[in-house]
Design an enzyme around this catalytic site. Sequence first.
Site, PDB file in Angstrom:
ATOM      1  N   TYR A 109      -2.001  -0.522  10.845  1.00  0.00           N
ATOM      2  CA  TYR A 109      -2.206  -1.203   9.562  1.00  0.00           C
ATOM      3  C   TYR A 109      -0.999  -1.016   8.656  1.00  0.00           C
ATOM      4  O   TYR A 109      -0.421  -1.984   8.146  1.00  0.00           O
ATOM      5  CB  TYR A 109      -3.468  -0.673   8.877  1.00  0.00           C
ATOM      6  CG  TYR A 109      -3.450  -0.883   7.379  1.00  0.00           C
ATOM      7  CD1 TYR A 109      -3.449  -2.167   6.836  1.00  0.00           C
ATOM      8  CD2 TYR A 109      -3.406   0.201   6.501  1.00  0.00           C
ATOM      9  CE1 TYR A 109      -3.405  -2.366   5.459  1.00  0.00           C
ATOM     10  CE2 TYR A 109      -3.375   0.018   5.134  1.00  0.00           C
ATOM     11  CZ  TYR A 109      -3.376  -1.267   4.615  1.00  0.00           C
ATOM     12  OH  TYR A 109      -3.326  -1.455   3.258  1.00  0.00           O
TER      13      TYR A 109
ATOM     14  N   LYS B 292       1.937  -3.716   7.071  1.00  0.00           N
ATOM     15  CA  LYS B 292       2.205  -3.883   5.639  1.00  0.00           C
ATOM     16  C   LYS B 292       3.678  -3.618   5.338  1.00  0.00           C
ATOM     17  O   LYS B 292       4.281  -4.301   4.498  1.00  0.00           O
ATOM     18  CB  LYS B 292       1.309  -2.959   4.815  1.00  0.00           C
ATOM     19  CG  LYS B 292      -0.173  -3.296   4.879  1.00  0.00           C
ATOM     20  CD  LYS B 292      -0.493  -4.680   4.322  1.00  0.00           C
ATOM     21  CE  LYS B 292      -0.416  -4.699   2.812  1.00  0.00           C
ATOM     22  NZ  LYS B 292      -0.851  -6.017   2.256  1.00  0.00           N
TER      23      LYS B 292
ATOM     24  N   THR C 161       0.829  -1.198   0.000  1.00  0.00           N
ATOM     25  CA  THR C 161       0.000   0.000   0.000  1.00  0.00           C
ATOM     26  C   THR C 161       0.864   1.249   0.000  1.00  0.00           C
ATOM     27  O   THR C 161       2.002   1.235   0.505  1.00  0.00           O
ATOM     28  CB  THR C 161      -0.915   0.024   1.242  1.00  0.00           C
ATOM     29  OG1 THR C 161      -1.552   1.306   1.365  1.00  0.00           O
ATOM     30  CG2 THR C 161      -0.121  -0.224   2.519  1.00  0.00           C
ATOM     31  N   ASP C 162       0.315   2.344  -0.517  1.00  0.00           N
ATOM     32  CA  ASP C 162       1.045   3.617  -0.467  1.00  0.00           C
ATOM     33  C   ASP C 162       1.190   4.130   0.959  1.00  0.00           C
ATOM     34  O   ASP C 162       2.023   4.989   1.246  1.00  0.00           O
ATOM     35  CB  ASP C 162       0.371   4.675  -1.351  1.00  0.00           C
ATOM     36  CG  ASP C 162      -1.081   4.959  -0.987  1.00  0.00           C
ATOM     37  OD1 ASP C 162      -1.593   4.361  -0.014  1.00  0.00           O
ATOM     38  OD2 ASP C 162      -1.720   5.770  -1.688  1.00  0.00           O
ATOM     39  N   GLU C 163       0.405   3.579   1.883  1.00  0.00           N
ATOM     40  CA  GLU C 163       0.460   4.065   3.263  1.00  0.00           C
ATOM     41  C   GLU C 163       1.769   3.715   3.967  1.00  0.00           C
ATOM     42  O   GLU C 163       2.075   4.284   5.018  1.00  0.00           O
ATOM     43  CB  GLU C 163      -0.732   3.535   4.068  1.00  0.00           C
ATOM     44  CG  GLU C 163      -2.059   4.097   3.584  1.00  0.00           C
ATOM     45  CD  GLU C 163      -3.168   3.949   4.606  1.00  0.00           C
ATOM     46  OE1 GLU C 163      -2.881   4.049   5.822  1.00  0.00           O
ATOM     47  OE2 GLU C 163      -4.317   3.740   4.202  1.00  0.00           O
TER      48      GLU C 163
END
Length: 297
Positions: A112, A116, A85-87
């Site tokens: 979260y 990741k 994810t970009d997060e």
Amino acid sequence: ENLDEIKELPNYTFVKGDIASSDLVTHIFKERKIDTVMHFAAQTHVDNSFGNSFAFTQANIYGTHVLLECAKNCETMKRFIHVSTDEVYGEGETFDAKPMDEEHILEPTNPYAATKAGAEFLVKSYHRSFKLPCIITRGNNVYGPHQFPEKLIPKFTNQILRGNPVTIHGDGSNTRNFLYVEDVARAFECILHKGEEGLIYNIGGNNELPNIDVAKGLIRILGKEKEMDDFITYVPDRKFNDLRYTINSSKLHELGWKEEMSWEEGLQKTVDWYKVNSIRYGNFDRALAAHPRMTGN
């Protein structure tokens, strides 16, 4: 029901199971002679990670580790694509910040995103230590039909369809970049066939919008524009809410991929789908809460 459209295809088989079960994963890999893994399975909702974050560690880190170990021992394995994810990059601190490329330092800001990022390091280690043919992707927010209503766009859509106001976190100025699901699927197809092992690919679009603008767009599509103020309510923000995520997808563009779905058409298609199909999710009242939380073990 989400799988009804493909259930008759000859190259499709559904197996209900837990990616953390090494016996099950090993059995499937060997029985089916699996040669490609596209690892989408994850706990993904940030709000839930502020509650029972242990579930995120179990699925996103341990589950990934199990898949990697089983893939390492699978003689037919040719490609392992890990969906991140970009997060993991953390917050884009200003609206003037340069888009983050794949070499940018990882600074996750919520449980979260941290799980990741942790999973990514496991993937990299299996590529370097065992030569497992891995690729990592980091994508923007996906939207479109079939998405569970806990996510922003289907959540707002269903709140409005029920005659309730949308619940805006904070002042609604936080932005996200939204990418239509069919564009995302084409990106993965491109990476599967053209991507280079050992590399990371950002998957980003051109629809960066404040959450308040997303809400207003949905209110207009659903014919409630004259009641706009009645359909918007502001609630306390998350524990930490990143201002924005901005990524550079030039490496993916070099493989021949480009975004095709316009924001306006994609949003209309999405709303039209939920008008008809939201009933398939049964009772999802908890998903529409302003601050849903996953509880228990």
